[in-house]
Design a protein around this motif. Structure first.
Motif, PDB file in Angstrom:
ATOM      1  N   GLY A  64      -1.690 -92.034  86.253  1.00 53.37           N
ATOM      2  CA  GLY A  64      -3.084 -91.634  86.386  1.00 53.37           C
ATOM      3  C   GLY A  64      -3.940 -92.211  85.286  1.00 53.37           C
ATOM      4  O   GLY A  64      -3.430 -92.806  84.327  1.00 53.37           O
ATOM      5  N   GLY A  65      -5.237 -92.028  85.433  1.00 52.77           N
ATOM      6  CA  GLY A  65      -6.164 -92.550  84.452  1.00 52.77           C
ATOM      7  C   GLY A  65      -6.153 -91.796  83.145  1.00 52.77           C
ATOM      8  O   GLY A  65      -6.593 -92.310  82.114  1.00 52.77           O
ATOM      9  N   THR A  66      -5.642 -90.558  83.154  1.00 52.01           N
ATOM     10  CA  THR A  66      -5.605 -89.749  81.943  1.00 52.01           C
ATOM     11  C   THR A  66      -4.188 -89.525  81.442  1.00 52.01           C
ATOM     12  O   THR A  66      -3.918 -89.620  80.248  1.00 52.01           O
ATOM     13  N   LYS A  67      -3.258 -89.214  82.362  1.00 51.59           N
ATOM     14  CA  LYS A  67      -1.881 -88.951  81.943  1.00 51.59           C
ATOM     15  C   LYS A  67      -0.896 -89.500  82.960  1.00 51.59           C
ATOM     16  O   LYS A  67      -1.253 -89.819  84.100  1.00 51.59           O
ATOM     17  N   THR A  68       0.376 -89.575  82.531  1.00 55.40           N
ATOM     18  CA  THR A  68       1.471 -90.022  83.380  1.00 55.40           C
ATOM     19  C   THR A  68       2.592 -88.999  83.271  1.00 55.40           C
ATOM     20  O   THR A  68       3.011 -88.652  82.165  1.00 55.40           O
ATOM     21  N   ALA A  69       3.052 -88.498  84.409  1.00 54.89           N
ATOM     22  CA  ALA A  69       4.074 -87.444  84.421  1.00 54.89           C
ATOM     23  C   ALA A  69       5.366 -87.964  85.043  1.00 54.89           C
ATOM     24  O   ALA A  69       5.347 -88.679  86.046  1.00 54.89           O
ATOM     25  N   GLN A 127      13.429 -92.906  79.971  1.00 59.22           N
ATOM     26  CA  GLN A 127      14.502 -92.556  79.038  1.00 59.22           C
ATOM     27  C   GLN A 127      14.355 -91.111  78.546  1.00 59.22           C
ATOM     28  O   GLN A 127      15.346 -90.396  78.383  1.00 59.22           O
ATOM     29  N   ALA A 128      13.132 -90.661  78.334  1.00 62.50           N
ATOM     30  CA  ALA A 128      12.894 -89.296  77.882  1.00 62.50           C
ATOM     31  C   ALA A 128      13.334 -88.294  78.949  1.00 62.50           C
ATOM     32  O   ALA A 128      13.961 -87.271  78.645  1.00 62.50           O
ATOM     33  N   PHE A 159       3.339-105.619  89.126  1.00 61.66           N
ATOM     34  CA  PHE A 159       3.610-104.196  89.333  1.00 61.66           C
ATOM     35  C   PHE A 159       5.061-103.974  89.755  1.00 61.66           C
ATOM     36  O   PHE A 159       5.749-103.096  89.225  1.00 61.66           O
ATOM     37  N   ASP A 160       5.508-104.757  90.726  1.00 57.66           N
ATOM     38  CA  ASP A 160       6.801-104.493  91.350  1.00 57.66           C
ATOM     39  C   ASP A 160       7.982-104.701  90.418  1.00 57.66           C
ATOM     40  O   ASP A 160       9.087-104.221  90.700  1.00 57.66           O
ATOM     41  N   THR A 161       7.784-105.399  89.310  1.00 62.22           N
ATOM     42  CA  THR A 161       8.882-105.631  88.367  1.00 62.22           C
ATOM     43  C   THR A 161       8.814-104.718  87.137  1.00 62.22           C
ATOM     44  O   THR A 161       9.605-104.889  86.210  1.00 62.22           O
ATOM     45  N   LEU A 162       7.914-103.758  87.145  1.00 60.61           N
ATOM     46  CA  LEU A 162       7.728-102.913  85.962  1.00 60.61           C
ATOM     47  C   LEU A 162       8.981-102.117  85.592  1.00 60.61           C
ATOM     48  O   LEU A 162       9.214-101.830  84.416  1.00 60.61           O
ATOM     49  N   LEU A 163       9.785-101.732  86.571  1.00 64.17           N
ATOM     50  CA  LEU A 163      10.978-100.925  86.300  1.00 64.17           C
ATOM     51  C   LEU A 163      12.270-101.733  86.381  1.00 64.17           C
ATOM     52  O   LEU A 163      13.358-101.168  86.345  1.00 64.17           O
ATOM     53  N   ALA A 164      12.127-103.055  86.462  1.00 67.02           N
ATOM     54  CA  ALA A 164      13.311-103.916  86.513  1.00 67.02           C
ATOM     55  C   ALA A 164      14.122-103.749  85.232  1.00 67.02           C
ATOM     56  O   ALA A 164      13.588-103.811  84.124  1.00 67.02           O
ATOM     57  N   GLY A 165      15.416-103.498  85.385  1.00 67.10           N
ATOM     58  CA  GLY A 165      16.289-103.321  84.237  1.00 67.10           C
ATOM     59  C   GLY A 165      16.232-101.935  83.620  1.00 67.10           C
ATOM     60  O   GLY A 165      16.968-101.637  82.685  1.00 67.10           O
ATOM     61  N   ARG A 221       4.449-101.224  80.783  1.00 65.90           N
ATOM     62  CA  ARG A 221       5.903-101.387  80.932  1.00 65.90           C
ATOM     63  C   ARG A 221       6.647-100.557  79.888  1.00 65.90           C
ATOM     64  O   ARG A 221       7.637 -99.879  80.199  1.00 65.90           O
ATOM     65  N   ALA A 222       6.167-100.566  78.670  1.00 64.38           N
ATOM     66  CA  ALA A 222       6.812 -99.790  77.604  1.00 64.38           C
ATOM     67  C   ALA A 222       6.665 -98.293  77.860  1.00 64.38           C
ATOM     68  O   ALA A 222       7.612 -97.522  77.636  1.00 64.38           O
ATOM     69  N   LEU A 223       5.498 -97.863  78.337  1.00 64.88           N
ATOM     70  CA  LEU A 223       5.281 -96.447  78.634  1.00 64.88           C
ATOM     71  C   LEU A 223       6.249 -95.962  79.703  1.00 64.88           C
ATOM     72  O   LEU A 223       6.844 -94.882  79.580  1.00 64.88           O
ATOM     73  N   LEU A 224       6.429 -96.755  80.756  1.00 64.84           N
ATOM     74  CA  LEU A 224       7.341 -96.370  81.835  1.00 64.84           C
ATOM     75  C   LEU A 224       8.789 -96.334  81.347  1.00 64.84           C
ATOM     76  O   LEU A 224       9.539 -95.395  81.640  1.00 64.84           O
TER      77      LEU A 224
END
Length: 314
Positions: free
Chosen positions: A8-13, A51-52, A84-90, A43-46
């Motif tokens: 989201g524009g404010t937070k990511t859950a 991991q969290a 976008f589609d490679t953001l979670l690769a690996g 990418r780093a946020l995701l």
């Protein structure tokens, strides 16, 4: 195990559930709007959020049957789809990236046919009906996002400027804006806003519309009435794009910070739906969009939660 990511524009859950309806982990991070933070930070946020969530549940990425990430602005620039589609690769073994509108629909209606309205930092509507899907809105803050928090914030500031100019009758909104920004000179608001306020920060000013309306400001209240009407237009547009015959009974639900205003928005929305989408049934959301993302991950894995599991999750 199914991991959902509601951007989201404010937070990511980040929400992790299992097929029996157990909530295993929940983690929250900042905005995932790539236009504000860039793809590297996204990418780093995701990665860190995944991991969290896994750490909370004591799981490994390999334990996940599927991950779904609904992110703002996905699908709105064809040249960026590969990024976008490679953001979670690996990061996880099986994943799908989509638009965050899907999270709201999957959560508020628990995956059932109907239309979901999102009015957070931005605004958009998404619906599914008998195997068809459609969206409406979500054009961004420059020439769209009507009814959203960012749109409301912009209208709040415009109304303040008209009030202090003498173009509109002053109301409680004036003192609320002055207090919020600690203004000694009204024109100092230009320095506070122009060129410095991030999209997500500016959207927080939408709360001043609610505060002013509760303080008796009729003009601020009218902004919330207009928001309800704009959101009803999104629902009607989605129904049209789904090919629903006029008068079809269709469930409409909602999510996003604008609805924290309660009846100040929901009342006008209900009235506007009666005019613009006869047959619409406004329903309180069953789950939030973060849970919706996890439910959609289960659906993508071919293992949608049973009614019993949904009841347990609720």
């Amino acid at each position: 195990m199914f991991l959902g990511i509601d951007g989201g524009g404010t937070k990511t859950a980040f929400v992790l559930i299992d097929g029996s309806g157990r909530l295993l982990a929940r983690h929250e991070a900042t905005t995932s709007y790539y236009l504000e933070i860039g793809f590297d930070a996204l990418r780093a946020l995701l990665r860190d959020g995944v991991q969290a969530a896994l750490s909370q549940a004591g799981l490994r990425a390999a334990d996940l049957a599927h991950t779904f990430a609904g992110l703002p602005a996905h699908g709105e620039d064809s040249e960026l789809l590969a990024s976008f589609d490679t953001l979670l690769a690996g990061v996880v073994p099986r994943s799908t990236i989509g638009n965050d509108m899907v999270c709201s629909w999957a959560g508020s209606l628990a995956g059932a046919d109907g239309i979901s309205l999102v009015a957070g930092t931005g605004s958009i509507a998404y619906g599914e009906w008998q195997g068809r899907s459609a969206r409406c809105g979500g054009w961004g803050e420059v020439f769209g996002d009507e009814g959203s928090a960012h749109w409301l914030a912009r209208e709040v500031l415009a109304l303040f400027s008209r009030m202090v100019d003498g173009r509109a009758e002053p109301g409680p909104l004036v003192d609320l804006v002055r207090e919020h920004f600690d203004l000694k000179v009204d024109l100092d608001l230009c320095g506070e806003i122009n060129g410095s306020a991030a999209r997500s920060e500016l959207a927080q000013l939408a709360r001043l519309a609610t505060a002013a309306a509760n303080a008796g400001d009729a003009q601020a209240r009218q902004l919330l009435v207009r928001a309800g009407d704009e959101l009803a237009l999104l629902a009607a547009g989605t129904a049209r794009n789904l090919g629903l015959p006029a008068g079809t009974a269709v469930d409409v639900s909602y999510s996003g910070g604008v609805f924290a205003s309660g009846e100040l928005v929901l009342g006008p929305l209900q009235a506007a739906l009666a005019r613009r989408l006869p047959g619409a049934v406004l329903k309180r959301p069953r789950f939030g969009p973060e849970v919706g993302a996890a439910l959609y991950a289960a659906r993508l894995a071919g293992q949608p939660l049973s009614a019993e599991a949904l009841g347990k999750l609720a």
